[in-house]
Write a protein that holds these residues in place. Structure first.
Motif, PDB file in Angstrom:
ATOM      1  N   ASN B 364      95.566 166.955  73.938  1.00  0.00           N
ATOM      2  CA  ASN B 364      96.897 167.492  73.804  1.00  0.00           C
ATOM      3  C   ASN B 364      97.985 166.426  73.744  1.00  0.00           C
ATOM      4  O   ASN B 364      98.930 166.530  72.985  1.00  0.00           O
ATOM      5  CB  ASN B 364      97.139 168.403  75.007  1.00  0.00           C
ATOM      6  N   GLU B 479      91.826 182.802  64.328  1.00  0.00           N
ATOM      7  CA  GLU B 479      92.730 181.946  63.584  1.00  0.00           C
ATOM      8  C   GLU B 479      92.227 180.512  63.545  1.00  0.00           C
ATOM      9  O   GLU B 479      92.202 179.866  62.510  1.00  0.00           O
ATOM     10  CB  GLU B 479      94.126 182.009  64.181  1.00  0.00           C
ATOM     11  N   ASN B 482      89.406 180.110  61.158  1.00  0.00           N
ATOM     12  CA  ASN B 482      89.874 180.059  59.787  1.00  0.00           C
ATOM     13  C   ASN B 482      90.511 178.723  59.449  1.00  0.00           C
ATOM     14  O   ASN B 482      90.283 178.161  58.397  1.00  0.00           O
ATOM     15  CB  ASN B 482      90.890 181.173  59.532  1.00  0.00           C
ATOM     16  N   ILE B 483      91.335 178.240  60.362  1.00  0.00           N
ATOM     17  CA  ILE B 483      92.001 176.960  60.110  1.00  0.00           C
ATOM     18  C   ILE B 483      90.958 175.878  59.889  1.00  0.00           C
ATOM     19  O   ILE B 483      91.054 175.088  58.954  1.00  0.00           O
ATOM     20  CB  ILE B 483      92.946 176.601  61.280  1.00  0.00           C
ATOM     21  N   TYR B 486      89.378 176.244  56.493  1.00  0.00           N
ATOM     22  CA  TYR B 486      90.284 175.789  55.442  1.00  0.00           C
ATOM     23  C   TYR B 486      90.423 174.274  55.435  1.00  0.00           C
ATOM     24  O   TYR B 486      90.473 173.649  54.397  1.00  0.00           O
ATOM     25  CB  TYR B 486      91.665 176.432  55.618  1.00  0.00           C
ATOM     26  N   LYS B 487      90.498 173.727  56.645  1.00  0.00           N
ATOM     27  CA  LYS B 487      90.684 172.277  56.731  1.00  0.00           C
ATOM     28  C   LYS B 487      89.489 171.554  56.127  1.00  0.00           C
ATOM     29  O   LYS B 487      89.643 170.561  55.428  1.00  0.00           O
ATOM     30  CB  LYS B 487      90.887 171.841  58.186  1.00  0.00           C
ATOM     31  N   GLU B 489      87.468 172.773  53.869  1.00  0.00           N
ATOM     32  CA  GLU B 489      87.510 172.984  52.438  1.00  0.00           C
ATOM     33  C   GLU B 489      88.480 172.004  51.794  1.00  0.00           C
ATOM     34  O   GLU B 489      88.195 171.383  50.776  1.00  0.00           O
ATOM     35  CB  GLU B 489      87.951 174.420  52.177  1.00  0.00           C
ATOM     36  N   LEU B 490      89.615 171.861  52.467  1.00  0.00           N
ATOM     37  CA  LEU B 490      90.644 170.958  51.966  1.00  0.00           C
ATOM     38  C   LEU B 490      90.109 169.536  51.884  1.00  0.00           C
ATOM     39  O   LEU B 490      90.346 168.801  50.930  1.00  0.00           O
ATOM     40  CB  LEU B 490      91.839 171.026  52.913  1.00  0.00           C
ATOM     41  N   LEU B 493      87.883 169.246  48.902  1.00  0.00           N
ATOM     42  CA  LEU B 493      88.674 169.209  47.682  1.00  0.00           C
ATOM     43  C   LEU B 493      89.294 167.835  47.494  1.00  0.00           C
ATOM     44  O   LEU B 493      89.323 167.290  46.399  1.00  0.00           O
ATOM     45  CB  LEU B 493      89.774 170.266  47.716  1.00  0.00           C
ATOM     46  N   LYS B 494      89.793 167.294  48.605  1.00  0.00           N
ATOM     47  CA  LYS B 494      90.431 165.985  48.526  1.00  0.00           C
ATOM     48  C   LYS B 494      89.439 164.942  48.066  1.00  0.00           C
ATOM     49  O   LYS B 494      89.754 164.061  47.282  1.00  0.00           O
ATOM     50  CB  LYS B 494      91.010 165.600  49.892  1.00  0.00           C
TER      51      LYS B 494
END
Lengths: 548, 537
Positions: B364, B479, B482-483, B486-487, B489-490, B493-494
């Motif tokens: 944190n 959530e 999912n994040i 997506y991260k 996947e991102l 893609l990058k």
């Protein structure tokens, strides 16, 4: 048409306070001022030892308790109130009757009236009412935010109704009955013997332009409020109260008021009910300012705070005002972002009082700030009880934005750039743009380091290939620290989603580009002249090899 | 326990947040030991000068009853500045060790004014083989071992003094044996480990390839080594080939097959705890070495130990060693260095009960320190008193929004630690730890004040056995899941984007070279003529 630009201090703009709302805004504004003067700023949770000695309330979530330290000493704050204000003064301020007793003793004008304990019978209160002049106000001794206050009680019948409402229904059995002073209410902020700011609150209102309907004008006013850092969450609701109120004045939502005609929408002046804070500091007569100063002085150990006074403009000045309330922990958001007049720098006055040795350090041109939510995060999850904000760069800030194109996507390159920036004491960030470029903002007090950072980009030991650097001056506020940002908020689902969509689009573009190039090259290779010269090239290569 | 492969410290199980994995483990484990005893823990940034540049470094301090000690990784402030400066200078270290009669390899140091010839002359007086090393470089940089003749020495001198620019060097006798690292604090040896090269042990069934995969799977569970897996590369192929093996070979049951020469951890090497196997006279040498340097109550002594003769010489003394290899060895037993350090710095807390059921958050606030947003963070003190840990399962027609926040607030007001999560709609899991009385108040609050219709609320209760992170967290399973998806996947893609751009660059290059080639340029008139011709068609 009114000026649509929102009013604020040059160094405390809506952008800078964006993540601080309501009472957190008060704390943030004072803390920021001290921090910008070079004081050490720490944020605390209530569990941090020192606060057992101070009266506080409503301290969760964190963002209201902080301390500022110079080399010599530390002062602790709760919102706008520092530790020079004694607990006794806070207790007096919280009790309206107690406040009145102290004020009266010091000769500060207060409305005539009397306090009644829970044992007093309603009849006793009614009997007392015959000794003072109607209209009257009935209020609980320890209510807040105007709860249980009944104003403008015109006769005994109305008083009986009020008593039953406040004492029986609401259960506030300890009450004050006093004369109702009609007039305008002013909130005055005093530090020691000086009035720093005064503002009053107009009920929700609109001013006609001869073109738009009341409904449209309310909408326009709300647009304006949305731009105001204090008011954006306090819009004017068109509710039954508003409809009734304009109806009694003979209007409907469809009426088109004349140009310049001001129409009030409610009785209540609360900012949260759509009221406008209006700066009147320069208009307040000295006599009234003196009353406010005397009121603060009347309470031992108060030193600074808010004074609420009511002014009856129909009376001669020296008899026109009474003090109705003191606020040792006054909110100052309204005067930092008023709807009219000028913003007044109460935070500077407070810091001047606690750290007079820093008076000379002007922060009016400052645009450094710290990200409030980020800094508070460990406190809200209680993984920390105290965080110290990194020191503010002191002095004139130079800032540049560089957009770097080329082969610059490597994580280790970004890390290296960050170390270079921190090494040169520069603040800023790296933002990865979706087209593969990076946006790098560097800011600091060393002009040479900021301008010279352009040279740094191509000096990476691992040789990032920089093709182009676009530079421009960065005029926006500067956040302390240096961050490599993903270009999206990685803890927010929607933000990540939209970044993903952008990336997919970008990918399609790049793929197309690649196909195009491939085709082009293939065409060249297949072109007859290239084919026909194949032998020639082979021969040429042979010669080259032989020459070696 | 039979199925437990590693003998690690039980009180560190489920207690290391992900951001403390790797090199931050030293800091975290020592801070945790102090914090669990009730010490006040603070992390702060320093700007450390390092070879001309400034580096932001995170340090920490512990305090007890007004007494504070600061730590730079494993080194506390009872280590004197003088001791630090002696330790970084191998020559000086040797001087002090010799003075105290600690056995060190025979040798001599040469300053920048000494010529190579001078060094060669000295070489002739030593017994071969020898080692050449820079006086003040760390991490084994520029160390040339096993030099057996003048030609090799001259090559080494050229490399170290000219190419690498380490002018000050030491030439000393090369001692055959294994490198050991011995952790000394006060007058005690707490742990000894050695490093061995990447290896697998046969089971008579699986081949080397499969055994490496299994080893890597285990390595991923090691908080210190998780990022440094055994790579199957050309170097390994060659190494195996030289021994008549391939990845497909099946080693015999119990046979240890080494995979590389190098023992470094990043090359798949393994720390092996050997504390109980080291003879006392060698431990005494290590303690003597530590004592020989003034103001050095804690350190790691590097010794070369010859197995046959059981003779050890001291090579180096480290004032700021990493200690994680003692905590997470691949073989042998974990040694509790953090405990020994805190015992030494805060002897008055030896008897304090250690609250092993809690650990503090690191993920944190560490980024805040590293990004320079904050300068200092104080961690809440470990909860005092008798601690009860409960898992409450709340079900019923629960409000979709705001209920978890309400629970967090309720936990907050009672100073309870734990978390709330919703594995599915209509069900919440609330884990809380604190004093019994507060837990009871919390339960009552849940039962009577929840913003839920009471007759539809069902709460069951059980004990919670695992550790608890300090603070109270809302875990958003759906959530967050999912994040993460997506991260990832991102990220993919990058990577694709990066590759595409690279290939575009290559194509462009090719095109360019064609354009620039002589024949292309020479045939330009032909093409233009051809184009005209085409157009006319």
């Amino acid at each position: 048409m009114e000026n649509r630009q929102s009013i604020c201090l040059p160094h405390l703009t809506g952008e800078i306070v964006a993540s601080a709302r309501k009472t957190k805004l008060c704390a943030y504004a004072v803390a920021l001022e001290g921090w910008r003067r070079g004081l050490t700023l720490k944020w605390h949770t209530i569990d941090y030892g020192k606060y057992s000695e101070m009266i506080t309330f409503g301290v969760n979530p964190p963002g209201r308790l902080f301390s500022l330290s110079s080399k010599e000493r530390t002062h602790y704050f709760f919102r706008t109130r520092g530790d020079k204000v004694s607990n006794e003064a806070v207790e007096i301020g919280a009790d309206k009757d107690e406040t009145k007793v102290w004020l009266a003793k010091a000769g500060v004008p207060v409305p005539q009236g009397e306090k009644f304990s829970e044992n007093a019978a309603d009849e006793e209160i009614i009997t007392y009412s015959s000794t003072i002049e109607f209209p009257l106000v009935l209020k609980p001794t320890n209510g807040s935010l105007g709860n249980g206050v009944v104003t403008n009680i015109k006769d005994v019948h109305a008083l009986k109704k009020a008593l039953s409402y406040v004492r029986s229904e609401l259960g506030y059995s300890e009450v004050i009955l006093e004369r109702y002073v009609p007039g305008e209410e002013y909130r005055v902020y005093v530090v020691e013997d000086k009035v720093i700011a005064a503002y009053n609150r107009l009920p929700a209102n609109i001013v006609g332009d001869g073109i738009h309907t009341i409904e449209e004008l309310i909408d326009m006013k709300n647009q304006q409020r949305k731009k105001n850092a204090r008011l954006f969450s306090c819009l004017i609701d068109i509710d039954k109260e508003v409809l009734d109120f304009i109806q009694t004045s003979g209007y409907t939502l469809e009426s088109i008021p004349n140009r310049g005609e001001k129409i009030l929408l409610r009785e209540k002046t609360n900012v949260s009910a759509g009221g406008d804070p209006i700066d009147v500091t320069d208009d307040l007569p000295d006599e009234l300012k003196q009353i406010a100063v005397d009121a603060i002085k009347a309470i031992p150990g108060l030193h600074h705070g808010g004074v609420d006074i009511i002014v009856d403009v129909n009376k001669p000045i020296e008899k026109s005002a009474v003090v109705i309330e003191l606020n040792p922990t006054a909110q100052i958001g309204g005067i930092l972002f008023p709807m009219k007049g000028r913003a007044r720098d109460i935070p500077a006055a407070i810091i001047d009082y606690y750290f007079p040795e820093t008076k000379g350090i002007t922060t009016r041109n400052s645009r450094v700030y710290f990200d409030f939510n980020t800094v508070l995060e460990p406190l809200s999850s209680r993984s920390a009880v105290e965080v110290e904000v990194s020191p503010a760069p002191i002095g004139k800030i130079y800032a540049k934005k560089y957009i770097v194109s080329g082969f610059v996507q490597r994580v280790s390159y970004h890390q290296w750039l960050k170390n270079q920036a921190l090494d040169k004491h520069l603040n800023g960030f790296i933002n990865k743009l979706s087209d593969g470029d990076i946006e790098v903002v560097v800011a600091g007090t060393n002009k040479k380091a900021v301008n010279g950072f352009k040279e740094v980009f191509s000096h990476d030991p691992k040789k990032a290939e920089v093709r182009k650097i676009k530079e421009e001056i960065w005029r926006s506020p500067v956040k302390v620290g240096f961050e490599i940002s993903e270009g999206f908020n990685s803890s927010n689902l929607r933000s990540v989603e939209s970044a993903l969509k952008k990336m997919e689009k970008e990918l399609r573009r790049v793929e197309k580009e690649k196909n195009r190039l491939q085709k082009e090259t293939a065409k060249i290779k297949e072109s007859r002249s290239w084919k026909y010269t194949l032998r020639l090239r082979k021969f040429g290569n042979l010669l080259k090899t032989l020459a070696k | 326990m039979m199925d437990k492969k590693f003998n690690w410290l039980q009180h560190l199980d489920d207690s290391i947040p992900s951001s403390a994995y790797g090199y931050k483990l030293c800091i975290y484990s020592i801070a945790l030991e102090g914090w669990r005893r009730g010490l006040r823990l603070k992390f702060f940034n320093v700007f450390r000068k390092d070879r001309g540049t400034t580096k932001l470094t995170v340090r920490f301090s512990l305090s007890y009853n007004g007494k504070e000690h600061k730590f730079a990784v494993s080194r506390g402030d009872l280590v004197s500045k003088q001791a630090i400066s002696i330790c970084v200078d191998k020559d000086k270290t040797k001087e002090y060790l010799l003075k105290a009669n600690v056995s060190v390899p025979e040798g001599k140091s040469f300053g920048s004014s000494s010529s190579n010839e001078e060094i060669v002359e000295y070489f002739k007086t030593l017994n071969y083989p020898v080692v050449l090393k820079p006086t003040d470089a760390g991490g084994g940089k520029g160390v040339i071992t096993n030099i057996t003749n003048i030609v090799e020495l001259e090559e080494a001198l050229n490399l170290v003094r000219t190419e690498l620019q380490y002018k000050d060097v030491i030439l000393e006798k090369y001692i055959q044996g294994e490198d050991h690292r011995i952790y000394v604090i006060g007058d005690n040896v707490i742990g000894v480990y050695k490093r061995i090269a990447a290896n697998v042990i046969g089971d008579g069934e699986k081949n080397i390839d499969e055994l490496i995969d299994i080893k890597n799977k285990e390595r991923k569970k090691n908080p210190y080594l998780f990022g440094r897996l055994i790579k199957k590369d050309k170097e390994m192929d060659n190494f195996l080939k030289a021994r008549g093996l391939t990845l497909k070979s099946v080693p015999k049951k119990g046979d240890r097959v080494f995979l590389r020469e190098k023992g470094s951890l990043s090359a798949g090497g393994e720390p092996i705890d050997v504390t109980d196997k080291i003879p006392n006279h060698i431990k005494k040498t290590a303690i003597d070495a530590a004592r020989a340097i003034p103001g050095l109550p804690q350190c790691a002594v590097d010794m070369i130990i010859d197995k046959e003769s059981n003779i050890g010489v001291v090579n180096e003394v480290n004032s700021k060693p990493q200690i994680s290899n003692h905590l997470y060895p691949v073989e042998g037993y974990a040694r509790d260095i953090p405990k020994a350090i805190i015992d030494y710095y805060f002897p008055e807390t030896i008897k304090e009960s250690r609250k092993d059921c809690f650990y503090f958050d690191f993920d944190n606030f560490l980024p805040l320190l590293i990004n320079g947003f904050v300068e200092e963070v104080v961690v809440p003190c470990v909860p005092k008193g008798e601690i009860v840990k409960k898992k409450l399962t709340v079900s019923g027609s629960l409000p979709a929004i705001g209920y978890k926040k309400w629970i967090k607030k309720a936990a907050h007001s009672l100073r309870l630690n734990g978390f709330v999560e919703s594995p599915k709609t209509g069900k919440l899991i609330v884990v809380v730890a604190g004093e019994k009385e507060s837990i009871n108040k919390f339960k009552t609050k849940l039962q009577t004040q929840s913003p839920v219709e009471l007759d539809k609320l069902n709460i069951t209760e059980e004990e919670w056995g695992k550790t608890i992170k300090i603070g109270f967290e809302i875990i958003n399973n759906s959530e967050k899941g999912n994040i993460d998806v997506y991260k990832n996947e991102l990220k993919l893609l990058k990577r694709t984007n990066f590759k595409l751009k690279k290939s575009i660059k290559e194509i462009e290059k090719e095109k360019d070279s064609i354009r620039r080639s002589t024949s292309w340029r020479l045939t330009k008139p032909i093409r233009i003529a051809g184009d005209i011709f085409k157009v006319k068609k």
